[in-house]
Structures are given as structure tokens and as C-alpha cells.
Design a protein around this motif. Structure first.
Motif, PDB file in Angstrom:
ATOM      1  N   UNK A  17      10.105  24.778 -37.931  1.00 12.02           N
ATOM      2  CA  UNK A  17       9.161  23.343 -38.064  1.00 12.02           C
ATOM      3  C   UNK A  17       9.002  22.886 -36.858  1.00 12.02           C
ATOM      4  N   UNK A  18      10.279  22.874 -35.958  1.00  7.77           N
ATOM      5  CA  UNK A  18      10.018  22.162 -34.347  1.00  7.77           C
ATOM      6  C   UNK A  18       8.684  22.693 -33.539  1.00  7.77           C
ATOM      7  N   UNK A  19       8.195  24.003 -34.009  1.00  6.28           N
ATOM      8  CA  UNK A  19       7.205  24.534 -33.254  1.00  6.28           C
ATOM      9  C   UNK A  19       5.796  24.268 -34.024  1.00  6.28           C
ATOM     10  N   UNK A  20       5.770  23.806 -35.127  1.00 16.19           N
ATOM     11  CA  UNK A  20       4.560  23.416 -35.929  1.00 16.19           C
ATOM     12  C   UNK A  20       4.259  21.860 -36.042  1.00 16.19           C
ATOM     13  N   UNK A  21       5.431  21.168 -35.966  1.00 14.02           N
ATOM     14  CA  UNK A  21       5.334  19.567 -36.287  1.00 14.02           C
ATOM     15  C   UNK A  21       5.489  19.042 -34.837  1.00 14.02           C
ATOM     16  N   UNK A  22       5.065  18.079 -34.305  1.00  8.30           N
ATOM     17  CA  UNK A  22       5.247  17.399 -33.076  1.00  8.30           C
ATOM     18  C   UNK A  22       5.948  16.033 -33.491  1.00  8.30           C
ATOM     19  N   UNK A  23       7.348  16.466 -33.970  1.00 12.80           N
ATOM     20  CA  UNK A  23       8.140  15.365 -34.221  1.00 12.80           C
ATOM     21  C   UNK A  23       9.445  15.541 -33.821  1.00 12.80           C
ATOM     22  N   UNK A  24      10.321  14.314 -33.674  1.00 16.50           N
ATOM     23  CA  UNK A  24      11.756  14.356 -33.343  1.00 16.50           C
ATOM     24  C   UNK A  24      12.583  14.796 -34.703  1.00 16.50           C
ATOM     25  N   UNK A  25      11.962  14.947 -35.851  1.00 17.43           N
ATOM     26  CA  UNK A  25      12.836  14.968 -37.144  1.00 17.43           C
ATOM     27  C   UNK A  25      13.563  16.322 -37.014  1.00 17.43           C
ATOM     28  N   UNK A  26      12.675  17.566 -36.857  1.00 20.33           N
ATOM     29  CA  UNK A  26      13.315  19.077 -36.832  1.00 20.33           C
ATOM     30  C   UNK A  26      14.553  19.151 -35.955  1.00 20.33           C
ATOM     31  N   UNK A  27      14.338  18.547 -34.753  1.00 21.35           N
ATOM     32  CA  UNK A  27      15.459  18.529 -33.687  1.00 21.35           C
ATOM     33  C   UNK A  27      16.647  17.570 -34.296  1.00 21.35           C
ATOM     34  N   UNK A  28      16.631  16.615 -34.798  1.00 21.46           N
ATOM     35  CA  UNK A  28      17.643  16.087 -35.380  1.00 21.46           C
ATOM     36  C   UNK A  28      18.520  16.370 -36.423  1.00 21.46           C
ATOM     37  N   UNK A  29      17.565  17.183 -37.341  1.00 23.59           N
ATOM     38  CA  UNK A  29      17.994  17.748 -38.551  1.00 23.59           C
ATOM     39  C   UNK A  29      18.906  18.963 -37.955  1.00 23.59           C
ATOM     40  N   UNK A  30      18.367  19.803 -36.997  1.00 32.02           N
ATOM     41  CA  UNK A  30      19.485  20.655 -36.548  1.00 32.02           C
ATOM     42  C   UNK A  30      20.654  20.217 -35.962  1.00 32.02           C
ATOM     43  N   UNK A  31      20.679  19.214 -35.283  1.00 32.36           N
ATOM     44  CA  UNK A  31      21.761  18.657 -34.767  1.00 32.36           C
ATOM     45  C   UNK A  31      22.769  18.233 -35.805  1.00 32.36           C
ATOM     46  N   UNK A  91      26.640   9.788 -33.931  1.00 29.38           N
ATOM     47  CA  UNK A  91      26.210   8.499 -33.481  1.00 29.38           C
ATOM     48  C   UNK A  91      25.799   8.598 -31.999  1.00 29.38           C
ATOM     49  N   UNK A  92      26.321   9.350 -31.170  1.00 32.73           N
ATOM     50  CA  UNK A  92      26.017   9.632 -29.857  1.00 32.73           C
ATOM     51  C   UNK A  92      24.411  10.408 -29.967  1.00 32.73           C
ATOM     52  N   UNK A  93      24.479  11.548 -30.931  1.00 32.09           N
ATOM     53  CA  UNK A  93      22.998  12.285 -31.123  1.00 32.09           C
ATOM     54  C   UNK A  93      21.913  11.434 -31.378  1.00 32.09           C
ATOM     55  N   UNK A  94      22.156  10.529 -32.411  1.00 31.19           N
ATOM     56  CA  UNK A  94      21.178   9.609 -33.002  1.00 31.19           C
ATOM     57  C   UNK A  94      20.832   8.761 -32.122  1.00 31.19           C
ATOM     58  N   UNK A  95      21.748   7.890 -31.355  1.00 33.92           N
ATOM     59  CA  UNK A  95      21.639   6.910 -30.240  1.00 33.92           C
ATOM     60  C   UNK A  95      20.548   7.412 -29.288  1.00 33.92           C
ATOM     61  N   UNK A  96      21.104   8.674 -28.586  1.00 32.62           N
ATOM     62  CA  UNK A  96      20.369   9.327 -27.587  1.00 32.62           C
ATOM     63  C   UNK A  96      18.624   9.568 -28.173  1.00 32.62           C
ATOM     64  N   UNK A  97      18.549  10.116 -29.180  1.00 30.22           N
ATOM     65  CA  UNK A  97      17.343  10.577 -29.685  1.00 30.22           C
ATOM     66  C   UNK A  97      16.440   9.249 -29.915  1.00 30.22           C
ATOM     67  N   UNK A 151      12.152   5.582 -24.589  1.00 34.97           N
ATOM     68  CA  UNK A 151      12.127   5.531 -22.946  1.00 34.97           C
ATOM     69  C   UNK A 151      12.645   6.567 -22.661  1.00 34.97           C
ATOM     70  N   UNK A 152      11.737   7.730 -22.416  1.00 35.98           N
ATOM     71  CA  UNK A 152      12.191   9.076 -21.794  1.00 35.98           C
ATOM     72  C   UNK A 152      13.023   9.190 -20.666  1.00 35.98           C
ATOM     73  N   UNK A 153      13.218   7.983 -19.988  1.00 38.56           N
ATOM     74  CA  UNK A 153      14.195   7.952 -18.962  1.00 38.56           C
ATOM     75  C   UNK A 153      15.851   7.671 -19.224  1.00 38.56           C
ATOM     76  N   UNK A 154      15.967   7.430 -20.561  1.00 40.98           N
ATOM     77  CA  UNK A 154      17.097   6.717 -21.243  1.00 40.98           C
ATOM     78  C   UNK A 154      18.083   7.875 -20.976  1.00 40.98           C
ATOM     79  N   UNK A 155      19.341   7.539 -20.595  1.00 39.90           N
ATOM     80  CA  UNK A 155      20.528   8.522 -20.587  1.00 39.90           C
ATOM     81  C   UNK A 155      21.792   7.611 -20.973  1.00 39.90           C
ATOM     82  N   UNK A 156      22.321   8.241 -22.325  1.00 39.86           N
ATOM     83  CA  UNK A 156      23.349   7.197 -22.658  1.00 39.86           C
ATOM     84  C   UNK A 156      24.765   7.459 -21.788  1.00 39.86           C
ATOM     85  N   UNK A 157      24.724   8.679 -21.135  1.00 38.96           N
ATOM     86  CA  UNK A 157      26.103   8.821 -19.935  1.00 38.96           C
ATOM     87  C   UNK A 157      25.956   7.614 -18.950  1.00 38.96           C
ATOM     88  N   UNK A 158      24.670   7.204 -18.625  1.00 41.46           N
ATOM     89  CA  UNK A 158      24.788   6.610 -17.279  1.00 41.46           C
ATOM     90  C   UNK A 158      24.287   4.999 -17.454  1.00 41.46           C
TER      91      UNK A 158
END
Length: 422
Positions: free
Chosen positions: A177-191, A240-246, A252-259
Motif C-alpha cells: 500500500x505504501x507504493x499505491x497510496x501517497x500517505x504516511x499511514x502505511x509506514x506508521x502501520x509497519x512500524x 512514542x518516538x516513532x509517532x513523535x517523529x512522523x 516540518x521535513x527538517x525536524x529531527x527528534x535527536x537534535x
């Protein structure tokens, strides 16, 4: 210093994600090292297939990155896009105060990074094969236990009936689905699926090593609650870290929780403390089980098998991890997102297939034998498999197993009485 205008190559959904990194080359002595903050401004423009373009979120992002220089400066992540909605991207990057660094700048190297489309196709096929294999193994395992009551299952067999369906989710049948749908949902579901399976595996180790020596009724409050609490904290920290980052990357594509997050160090310390508690608790259960059950041959064999197989899998994982990342796994700037840093399909298969074959092996060993039902009814075979006995029967024996011996003594006594009367 004037801004840099950078344009990516044409992209497709098979590229999955996109990174823009920067390496600052300084004219510095080899033995010198320092850390400093670098402020940058970033504007991102997406280009459609028809050539039209628009700025993402219509804003300029201001971020501060830590420049860590030893013999050479570490790579800086400028932009990370978790999913691709445009066929091409233009990024305008500006740096402030670079002229105030300790050493003069020789060069700035910008690099676009994305998944190779051929790797994405290989990943789809690998996942599909593992989904089919896991489904087959799950059905065969369930079929082998269909004639037995659940009260006759060993604790390993009960847990395998939970882990195998979770392994199916770990392999993620929804991945295409991540290749058929332009969405963040399939990636978060995999995580989410991966974190649930891995934490269930951690819980399995705790329950098995404790449950082997604790027979009878395993109470929820005293037996399961401490284990669920420890593993639940680990799962909560990961999710929490995964959802936080996503969520933050969506805005903000420049966001990084590590820094970019002051609370990240607190979360990191919390995770390490809970992980240490888990490891110490697991080691305590293993040592306790080995010391108490070493004189019980069937249970001791179960214990040795699980420990040896798990140890081999962990050693292989550590070796692969070290060969891939080296000493950087112990550094603070190590990027913990292993799944996004495969260099080739062999690394992906080695990491991904290891847990699959580990569960397949456990399912094969813990499946009842062909004669298990016959033997479980007659109970007349002293070499009866340890995996087809309940835990109580293995450790304490059963009254039914003692009946043939008692009946034999009664028959011999009756025969002796008849001989004396004759």
C-alpha cells in the motif's frame, strides 16, 4: 554565504523516502576536534509531473544542527521526507555564521539519498514470500494442535499460537500500500506492527523462563503484570518516538527528534533504564530456572534448547550490526533507524529473515509429533516427547502414568497368591 539551490533527480513511489545531507569540509589539522552549532534556513518546493511547482507548507524552516568535527566533520541531515508526494524536489539551503568557524571552509558537499527502486521491488518480493511462509507455518502449527485441548498445551505452544500471527503482521501484508497510496499511514502501520511483535517476543522470553518452573495456575497479578509492565514501557517509548517523529515531519521535513527536542535525552535515559531492568530480570529468571530444573531431564532439555537457539540468534544479530555500523553503534549520533539504512538486499534479508526463521524453528520443534495423540491417551511410552506433556505432568508426574506399574504389582501379587495356594 549565499544560499544553495539543490534539485533532486526524478523520483517515484519506489524511492520510498528522500534525504538531503551535507558534509562540511574544513581545512583543519588531523588531531583537532570540536563541536559547534550551525544555523540553517531551508525552503522546500515540490515539482509535479506537469512541471508545476509549489512550496511545501509555504514556509521557511529555521533549524540548528550540531556540527561535530574530529578528523573530519560528521554528516548533517538537512531534510528527510518520509513519503514522496511529488516527482521531484527543489531545496534552497542557507547557512548562517559558517564564516565564524575555527577553521576555513574548503567545501560543502550535498548528497541526495533515497531507496533504489530495484531494492524496493526486492523488498516487496521478500516480504511477500515471508508472508506466505508464515501463513503456511501458522496453519500447519494450528493443524497439529487441533486435536489437543488447550489445557494440554505447554507454555511454549501457547505462546507460539500468539507469536506466529504477530509474525504475520511483522512481515506486513499491507506493505505494498505504501507504493499505491501517497500517505504516511502505511509506514506508521509497519512500524506499529514491528514494535508489537518485537515486544511480544521479549514478553515470550520472560514468561517461558518463569513459567517453566512455576506450575499450576499462573496468576495475572503476580505472574503476568510485572512482565507486561516492563515490556509495555519499552513498547510505549518506541511507539512514542516513532509517532513523535512522523507527526512532526509531516509539518516540518527538517525536524529531527535527536537534535531538535530537549526531552529526547530524557526519553533515551528512560529507555536505557527500562531496558537494563528487563535484561537483569531476564538473566535472573534464566539463572533461577537453570539452577532449579537442571535435575529434571525433560524440562532441562526444553530450557537448553530455547536458550541455545535464542543465544545463537542474538549473537548473529550483534555480529551483523557490528559489521554494518562498526563502533558507531555506541555513539550518540548513531542513527537508530536501522530499517532505513540498508546498503543492499543481503543486509535487509539477513536482518529481516533472522527472526522469521527463528520462529519457524520454534514452531517446528514445539509441534506435536505424529503419534502424540496416541501416546497422550495411552501414556505408556517412557520416552514420550517433552513437548507433548503438560508442564505439571513433566515435573510432578501424573496418576495415570503410575497406573500400569501399580496394576503390574497387583497382578504379580495375585499370581504369587495363586501359586502359594496350589
Amino acid at each position: 554565504m549565499k544560499p544553495f539551490k539543490l534539485k533532486s533527480k526524478p523520483l517515484s513511489t519506489y524511492n520510498q523516502q528522500l534525504w538531503l545531507t551535507c558534509v562540511i569540509q574544513l581545512d583543519q589539522p588531523n588531531e583537532s576536534s570540536f563541536k559547534t552549532n550551525v544555523t540553517m534556513t531551508v525552503k522546500i518546493r515540490g515539482v509535479e509531473e506537469n512541471g508545476s511547482s509549489s512550496f511545501i507548507n509555504n514556509q521557511v524552516y529555521n533549524r540548528t544542527r550540531i556540527l561535530n568535527c574530529a578528523q573530519k566533520c560528521a554528516e548533517i541531515i538537512v531534510v528527510h521526507l518520509g513519503y514522496l508526494t511529488y516527482t521531484q524536489y527543489e531545496v534552497i539551503v542557507g547557512f548562517e555564521d559558517l564564516n565564524k568557524l575555527m577553521y576555513p571552509i574548503k567545501n560543502l558537499n550535498f548528497t541526495w539519498k533515497a531507496y533504489n527502486p530495484s531494492f524496493s521491488q526486492v523488498e516487496i518480493w521478500f516480504r511477500f514470500v515471508f508472508v506466505v511462509l508464515t501463513f503456511m507455518v501458522t496453519c500447519l502449527f494450528a493443524h497439529s494442535l487441533r486435536k489437543f485441548s488447550m489445557r494440554d498445551w505447554g507454555i511454549e505452544q501457547k505462546w507460539m499460537s500468539i507469536l506466529l500471527p504477530l509474525l504475520l503482521l511483522y512481515n506486513d501484508p499491507f506493505f505494498p500500500l505504501s507504493f499505491l497510496v501517497n500517505s504516511w499511514f502505511p509506514g506508521m502501520l509497519d512500524d506499529l506492527f514491528q514494535s508489537v511483535f518485537l515486544c511480544a517476543l521479549l514478553l515470550f522470553w520472560l514468561c517461558v523462563y518463569h513459567g517453566i518452573r512455576v506450575q499450576g495456575e499462573r496468576k495475572c497479578l503476580t505472574f503476568y503484570f510485572p512482565k507486561f509492565f516492563i515490556v509495555g514501557l519499552l513498547w510505549l517509548a518506541c511507539v512514542t518516538l516513532g509517532i513523535w517523529q512522523t507527526v512532526n515531519e509531516l509539518h516540518d521535513p527538517t525536524y529531527q527528534y535527536r537534535v531538535d527536542t530537549g526531552n529526547f535525552q530524557g526519553m533515551k535515559i528512560f529507555f536505557l533504564v527500562v531496558a537494563t531492568v528487563y535484561i537483569l530480570y531476564l538473566l535472573f529468571l534464566i539463572v533461577r530456572a537453570c539452577s532449579e530444573l537442571r535435575n529434571m531431564p525433560y524440562v532441562d532439555l526444553r530450557l537448553k534448547f530455547l536458550t541455545a537457539l535464542t543465544f545463537v540468534v542474538l549473537v548473529i544479530s550483534i555480529v551483523i550490526l557490528y559489521l554494518r555500523f562498526g563502533a558507531r553503534v555506541l555513539q550518540d549520533d548513531f542513527v537508530a533507524e536501522l530499517s532505513t539504512h540498508y546498503q543492499n538486499s543481503a543486509e535487509f534479508l539477513s536482518f529481516y529473515g533472522l527472526l522469521n526463521f527463528y520462529l519457524y524453528t520454534l514452531a517446528f520443534v514445539y509441534s506435536p509429533s505424529k503419534n502424540a495423540l496416541y501416546e497422550s491417551q495411552l501414556k505408556d511410552n517412557p520416552a514420550f516427547s517433552m513437548l507433548n506433556d503438560s508442564d505439571d505432568d513433566v515435573i510432578y508426574g501424573s496418576d495415570y502414568e503410575e497406573m500400569p506399574l501399580q496394576n503390574g504389582q497387583a497382578i504379580r501379587a495375585k499370581y504369587k497368591e495363586e501359586s502359594d495356594s496350589d
